[in-house]
Enzyme design. Structure first.
Site, PDB file in Angstrom:
ATOM      1  N   ASP A  67      -8.334   0.706   5.787  1.00  0.00           N
ATOM      2  CA  ASP A  67      -7.277   0.133   4.961  1.00  0.00           C
ATOM      3  C   ASP A  67      -6.394  -0.828   5.741  1.00  0.00           C
ATOM      4  O   ASP A  67      -6.504  -0.944   6.972  1.00  0.00           O
ATOM      5  CB  ASP A  67      -6.429   1.253   4.326  1.00  0.00           C
ATOM      6  CG  ASP A  67      -6.064   2.359   5.313  1.00  0.00           C
ATOM      7  OD1 ASP A  67      -6.076   2.105   6.533  1.00  0.00           O
ATOM      8  OD2 ASP A  67      -5.755   3.458   4.859  1.00  0.00           O
ATOM      9  N   ASN A 136       0.220  14.141   1.366  1.00  0.00           N
ATOM     10  CA  ASN A 136      -0.041  14.330  -0.067  1.00  0.00           C
ATOM     11  C   ASN A 136      -1.540  14.408  -0.376  1.00  0.00           C
ATOM     12  O   ASN A 136      -1.935  14.385  -1.530  1.00  0.00           O
ATOM     13  CB  ASN A 136       0.616  13.204  -0.882  1.00  0.00           C
ATOM     14  CG  ASN A 136       0.053  11.826  -0.549  1.00  0.00           C
ATOM     15  OD1 ASN A 136      -0.887  11.699   0.244  1.00  0.00           O
ATOM     16  ND2 ASN A 136       0.616  10.795  -1.158  1.00  0.00           N
ATOM     17  N   HIS A 138      -3.852  12.215   0.638  1.00  0.00           N
ATOM     18  CA  HIS A 138      -4.587  10.954   0.571  1.00  0.00           C
ATOM     19  C   HIS A 138      -5.567  10.825   1.728  1.00  0.00           C
ATOM     20  O   HIS A 138      -5.360  11.377   2.808  1.00  0.00           O
ATOM     21  CB  HIS A 138      -3.647   9.745   0.447  1.00  0.00           C
ATOM     22  CG  HIS A 138      -2.910   9.354   1.686  1.00  0.00           C
ATOM     23  ND1 HIS A 138      -1.691   8.721   1.655  1.00  0.00           N
ATOM     24  CD2 HIS A 138      -3.193   9.494   3.005  1.00  0.00           C
ATOM     25  CE1 HIS A 138      -1.286   8.486   2.886  1.00  0.00           C
ATOM     26  NE2 HIS A 138      -2.175   8.934   3.720  1.00  0.00           N
ATOM     27  N   GLU A 143      -4.290   7.374  -3.050  1.00  0.00           N
ATOM     28  CA  GLU A 143      -3.182   8.267  -3.345  1.00  0.00           C
ATOM     29  C   GLU A 143      -3.535   9.208  -4.491  1.00  0.00           C
ATOM     30  O   GLU A 143      -4.352   8.872  -5.355  1.00  0.00           O
ATOM     31  CB  GLU A 143      -1.949   7.436  -3.733  1.00  0.00           C
ATOM     32  CG  GLU A 143      -1.465   6.480  -2.631  1.00  0.00           C
ATOM     33  CD  GLU A 143      -0.673   7.168  -1.521  1.00  0.00           C
ATOM     34  OE1 GLU A 143      -0.986   8.323  -1.177  1.00  0.00           O
ATOM     35  OE2 GLU A 143       0.255   6.536  -0.992  1.00  0.00           O
TER      36      GLU A 143
HETATM   37  P1  PGA Z   1      -1.121  10.272  10.332  1.00  0.00           P
HETATM   38  O1  PGA Z   1      -1.586   9.683   8.945  1.00  0.00           O
HETATM   39  O2  PGA Z   1      -2.338  10.292  11.201  1.00  0.00           O
HETATM   40  O3  PGA Z   1      -0.103   9.277  10.834  1.00  0.00           O
HETATM   41  O4  PGA Z   1      -0.580  11.629  10.089  1.00  0.00           O
HETATM   42  C1  PGA Z   1      -2.700  10.234   8.338  1.00  0.00           C
HETATM   43  C2  PGA Z   1      -2.936   9.532   7.003  1.00  0.00           C
HETATM   44  O5  PGA Z   1      -1.959   9.154   6.358  1.00  0.00           O
HETATM   45  O6  PGA Z   1      -4.103   9.411   6.612  1.00  0.00           O
END
Ligand code: PGA
Length: 242
Positions: A67, A136, A138, A143
């Site tokens: 992404d 959450n 994702h 999302e």
């Molecule tokens: P993080 O993010 O590694 O900064 O916890 C994980 C994500 O949002 O996929």
């Protein structure tokens, strides 16, 4: 799903890096699906160390990232292109022309999404997709919601995601409101998936994703449908499984 709980973050980083390096030894031209965020930084550091020690080469590998934020130029310090250059690409021998991060600053974002899928078709399929998990649920920037999109697409970021990522921008208002992300269908087409998570704050969402119902309200739960998923957790994130 194959779930492993490692003793420390160092063990977790080393284990994930070893799986990636082993793939490249058996298939030097492999396509890696790469992730950003705090989680993979230690894995990338290990891979860079292994490269320096002559234990792995990326010279023939391809990579495609999950992404990118919409509206940030690739040179922006918080763009995921900058992140990948800083944490991995500049430390290893992968040709930059073999790496693809979506261009969130493209004038035609729909065409950019199509181009991202095409790049995966050209050099893929993705042999190994590395994933983190959002608080959450994702994966990539897919999302939670009533539905999910299969292919690479533009997504509106949830406020929870924006506030979690505000730490990198200093100010929530500076966090982009949209991103380009591989879809869940794109992710599930990878031959192997490694989801990595550490820290107690990920334990609840992991419980939902790994043992709860498969639902678009927790995108990571769709990984239950994939035949080759390795989940690597530290004690804090995965202790509840014991
Ligand atoms: P993080 O993010 O590694 O900064 O916890 C994980 C994500 O949002 O996929």
């Amino acid at each position: 799903m194959n779930v492993r709980i490692l003793n420390s973050r160092e063990d977790l980083n080393a284990t994930a890096a070893t799986v990636i390096a082993s793939l490249l030894l058996s298939k030097p031209q492999a396509m890696l699906g790469l992730a950003t965020g705090s989680t993979p930084i230690g894995i990338y550091r290990h891979l860079a160390d292994m490269y320096r020690r002559g234990q792995v080469s990326f010279a023939r590998a391809y990579s495609v990232n999950l992404d990118e934020y919409v509206g940030l130029s690739p040179e922006h310090p918080q763009s995921y292109r900058s992140f990948m250059n800083e944490h991995l690409f500049q430390h290893i021998d992968i040709p930059i022309s073999h790496t693809r991060v979506p261009d969130g600053n493209a004038l035609d974002l729909t065409a950019e999404c199509v181009a991202h899928e095409q790049a995966i078709l050209d050099h893929g399929p993705v042999d190994l997709q590395l994933l983190g998990i959002g608080h959450n649920g994702h994966i990539g920037f897919n999302e939670p919601g009533h539905s999910l999109t299969g292919a690479t697409h533009v997504v509106d970021l949830k406020e929870r995601t924006r506030s979690a990522n505000a730490r990198f921008f200093g100010d929530i208002d500076a966090v982009p409101r949209q991103a380009v992300t591989m879809g869940v269908g794109t992710i599930l087409k990878a031959k192997q998936i490694i989801l990595v998570a550490f820290g107690a704050e990920k334990a609840d969402i992991l419980k939902q994703a790994l043992t709860g119902p498969v639902t678009t309200e927790c995108p990571a739960s769709l990984l239950q449908c994939h035949p080759n998923v390795l989940i690597l957790l530290d004690q804090e994130a995965g202790g509840w499984l014991k």
